[in-house]
Design a protein around this motif. Structure first.
Motif, PDB file in Angstrom:
ATOM      1  N   LYS A  61       0.917  -1.120   0.263  1.00  0.00           N
ATOM      2  CA  LYS A  61       0.047   0.358  -0.107  1.00  0.00           C
ATOM      3  C   LYS A  61       0.686   1.416   0.097  1.00  0.00           C
ATOM      4  CE  LYS A  61      -4.233  -1.407   2.645  1.00  0.00           C
ATOM      5  NZ  LYS A  61      -5.110  -1.418   3.709  1.00  0.00           N
ATOM      6  N   SER A  62       0.236   2.268  -0.333  1.00  0.00           N
ATOM      7  CA  SER A  62       1.340   3.771  -0.797  1.00  0.00           C
ATOM      8  C   SER A  62       0.724   3.945   0.391  1.00  0.00           C
ATOM      9  CB  SER A  62       0.657   4.447  -1.431  1.00  0.00           C
ATOM     10  OG  SER A  62       1.412   5.602  -1.874  1.00  0.00           O
ATOM     11  N   ARG A  63       2.442   4.896   0.989  1.00  0.00           N
ATOM     12  CA  ARG A  63       1.688   5.564   2.440  1.00  0.00           C
ATOM     13  C   ARG A  63       2.843   6.450   2.516  1.00  0.00           C
ATOM     14  NH1 ARG A  63      -0.342   1.054   5.619  1.00  0.00           N
ATOM     15  NH2 ARG A  63       0.146  -0.675   4.793  1.00  0.00           N
ATOM     16  N   GLU A  64       2.229   7.436   3.738  1.00  0.00           N
ATOM     17  CA  GLU A  64       2.686   8.383   3.476  1.00  0.00           C
ATOM     18  C   GLU A  64       3.450   8.987   5.578  1.00  0.00           C
ATOM     19  OE1 GLU A  64       0.202  12.002   3.130  1.00  0.00           O
ATOM     20  OE2 GLU A  64      -0.103  10.940   0.759  1.00  0.00           O
ATOM     21  N   ALA A  65       4.365   9.631   5.564  1.00  0.00           N
ATOM     22  CA  ALA A  65       4.761   9.738   6.848  1.00  0.00           C
ATOM     23  C   ALA A  65       5.259  11.339   7.103  1.00  0.00           C
ATOM     24  CB  ALA A  65       5.492   9.016   6.822  1.00  0.00           C
ATOM     25  N   GLU A  66       5.339  11.749   8.162  1.00  0.00           N
ATOM     26  CA  GLU A  66       5.769  13.002   8.788  1.00  0.00           C
ATOM     27  C   GLU A  66       6.662  13.069   8.976  1.00  0.00           C
ATOM     28  OE1 GLU A  66       4.780  16.332   7.548  1.00  0.00           O
ATOM     29  OE2 GLU A  66       3.327  15.723   6.283  1.00  0.00           O
ATOM     30  N   VAL A  67       8.127  13.466   9.263  1.00  0.00           N
ATOM     31  CA  VAL A  67       8.920  13.461  10.447  1.00  0.00           C
ATOM     32  C   VAL A  67      10.338  14.959  10.144  1.00  0.00           C
ATOM     33  CG1 VAL A  67      11.729  12.118   9.858  1.00  0.00           C
ATOM     34  CG2 VAL A  67      10.019  11.268   8.852  1.00  0.00           C
ATOM     35  N   THR A  68       9.960  14.491  12.236  1.00  0.00           N
ATOM     36  CA  THR A  68      10.313  16.398  12.687  1.00  0.00           C
ATOM     37  C   THR A  68      11.223  15.735  13.137  1.00  0.00           C
ATOM     38  OG1 THR A  68       8.196  16.680  12.000  1.00  0.00           O
ATOM     39  CG2 THR A  68       9.471  17.709  13.436  1.00  0.00           C
ATOM     40  N   MET A  69      12.497  16.553  12.985  1.00  0.00           N
ATOM     41  CA  MET A  69      13.600  16.190  13.957  1.00  0.00           C
ATOM     42  C   MET A  69      13.097  17.129  15.752  1.00  0.00           C
ATOM     43  SD  MET A  69      17.744  17.805  13.808  1.00  0.00           S
ATOM     44  CE  MET A  69      18.049  16.672  12.373  1.00  0.00           C
ATOM     45  N   THR A  70      13.354  16.577  16.836  1.00  0.00           N
ATOM     46  CA  THR A  70      12.950  17.232  17.370  1.00  0.00           C
ATOM     47  C   THR A  70      14.373  17.797  18.581  1.00  0.00           C
ATOM     48  OG1 THR A  70      12.270  14.869  18.531  1.00  0.00           O
ATOM     49  CG2 THR A  70      10.527  16.250  17.816  1.00  0.00           C
ATOM     50  N   GLU A  71      15.318  17.253  18.444  1.00  0.00           N
ATOM     51  CA  GLU A  71      16.404  17.911  19.406  1.00  0.00           C
ATOM     52  C   GLU A  71      18.140  17.703  18.240  1.00  0.00           C
ATOM     53  OE1 GLU A  71      16.795  15.460  22.613  1.00  0.00           O
ATOM     54  OE2 GLU A  71      14.640  14.721  22.868  1.00  0.00           O
ATOM     55  N   TYR A  72      18.602  17.855  18.210  1.00  0.00           N
ATOM     56  CA  TYR A  72      20.128  18.401  17.649  1.00  0.00           C
ATOM     57  C   TYR A  72      21.025  18.844  18.775  1.00  0.00           C
ATOM     58  CZ  TYR A  72      22.801  19.806  13.472  1.00  0.00           C
ATOM     59  OH  TYR A  72      23.808  19.503  12.220  1.00  0.00           O
ATOM     60  N   ASP A  73      21.964  17.435  18.451  1.00  0.00           N
ATOM     61  CA  ASP A  73      22.845  18.033  19.611  1.00  0.00           C
ATOM     62  C   ASP A  73      23.982  17.738  19.278  1.00  0.00           C
ATOM     63  OD1 ASP A  73      23.980  19.041  21.989  1.00  0.00           O
ATOM     64  OD2 ASP A  73      24.100  16.895  23.087  1.00  0.00           O
ATOM     65  N   PRO A  74      24.693  18.151  18.062  1.00  0.00           N
ATOM     66  CA  PRO A  74      26.043  18.522  17.226  1.00  0.00           C
ATOM     67  C   PRO A  74      27.522  18.197  18.494  1.00  0.00           C
ATOM     68  CG  PRO A  74      25.084  19.985  15.932  1.00  0.00           C
ATOM     69  CD  PRO A  74      24.058  19.686  17.464  1.00  0.00           C
ATOM     70  N   PRO A  75      28.510  17.235  18.865  1.00  0.00           N
ATOM     71  CA  PRO A  75      28.031  15.853  17.456  1.00  0.00           C
ATOM     72  C   PRO A  75      27.924  14.658  18.695  1.00  0.00           C
ATOM     73  CG  PRO A  75      30.365  16.515  18.552  1.00  0.00           C
ATOM     74  CD  PRO A  75      29.522  17.241  19.027  1.00  0.00           C
ATOM     75  N   GLN A  76      26.560  14.837  19.578  1.00  0.00           N
ATOM     76  CA  GLN A  76      26.146  13.988  20.575  1.00  0.00           C
ATOM     77  C   GLN A  76      24.364  13.111  19.957  1.00  0.00           C
ATOM     78  OE1 GLN A  76      27.380  16.464  21.994  1.00  0.00           O
ATOM     79  NE2 GLN A  76      28.830  16.387  22.637  1.00  0.00           N
TER      80      GLN A  76
END
Length: 155
Positions: A61-76
């Protein structure tokens, strides 16, 4: 339901994190696998709030998704929240420098069904947990080997 794995890569932590957070390259890789993906935010630098819309086929089946970055802590660390139908997924990537030239990536994926059909999907995944876990670990190991080879080649 949760899956997790870790892989060690012969490369410095900052280079590994930079490669894994090269979102343009990742978008191209995903598209080569048949997934339609497009950015839906207007951010110019990586960070929380980056978001993508994806369309793909799963179980015929065709599916859809929404992906959101919630945390970004370079370089960890990086954390992503995905919503696809009634299934919410939290993906956590953690990067630990084991030495100046060795990095451990730990990836965990937590599935949270919100609808009856999503519960049925997760239940069927629980029945095949061993097989799914094995495939998850193999794919992560393959990704780590490819990443290590690219970094050694200077890419």
């Amino acid at each position: 339901m949760e899956f997790s794995t870790r892989e060690d890569i012969e490369a410095p932590n900052d280079r590994v994190f930079a490669a894994v957070s090269d979102f343009n390259a990742i978008e191209r890789q995903v598209m080569r696998r048949g997934v339609e993906v497009r950015r839906i935010d207007d951010m110019t630098a990586p960070g929380p709030g980056m978001a993508w819309h994806a369309r793909f086929r799963f179980r015929g089946k065709s599916r859809e998704a929404e992906v959101t970055m919630t945390e970004y802590d370079p370089p960890q660390a990086m954390v992503f929240q995905t919503i696809s139908g009634g299934l919410e997924t939290r993906t956590e990537l953690e990067f630990v420098a084991l030495s100046r030239s060795r990095t451990r990536i730990t990836m965990s994926v937590h599935l949270q069904p919100k609808t009856l059909s999503a519960r049925l999907l997760v239940q069927s995944m629980k029945l095949a947990r061993g097989n799914i876990n094995k495939r998850f670990r193999v794919r992560m190991a393959d990704y780590a080997k490819d990443l290590e080879a690219r970094l050694k080649a200077g890419g």
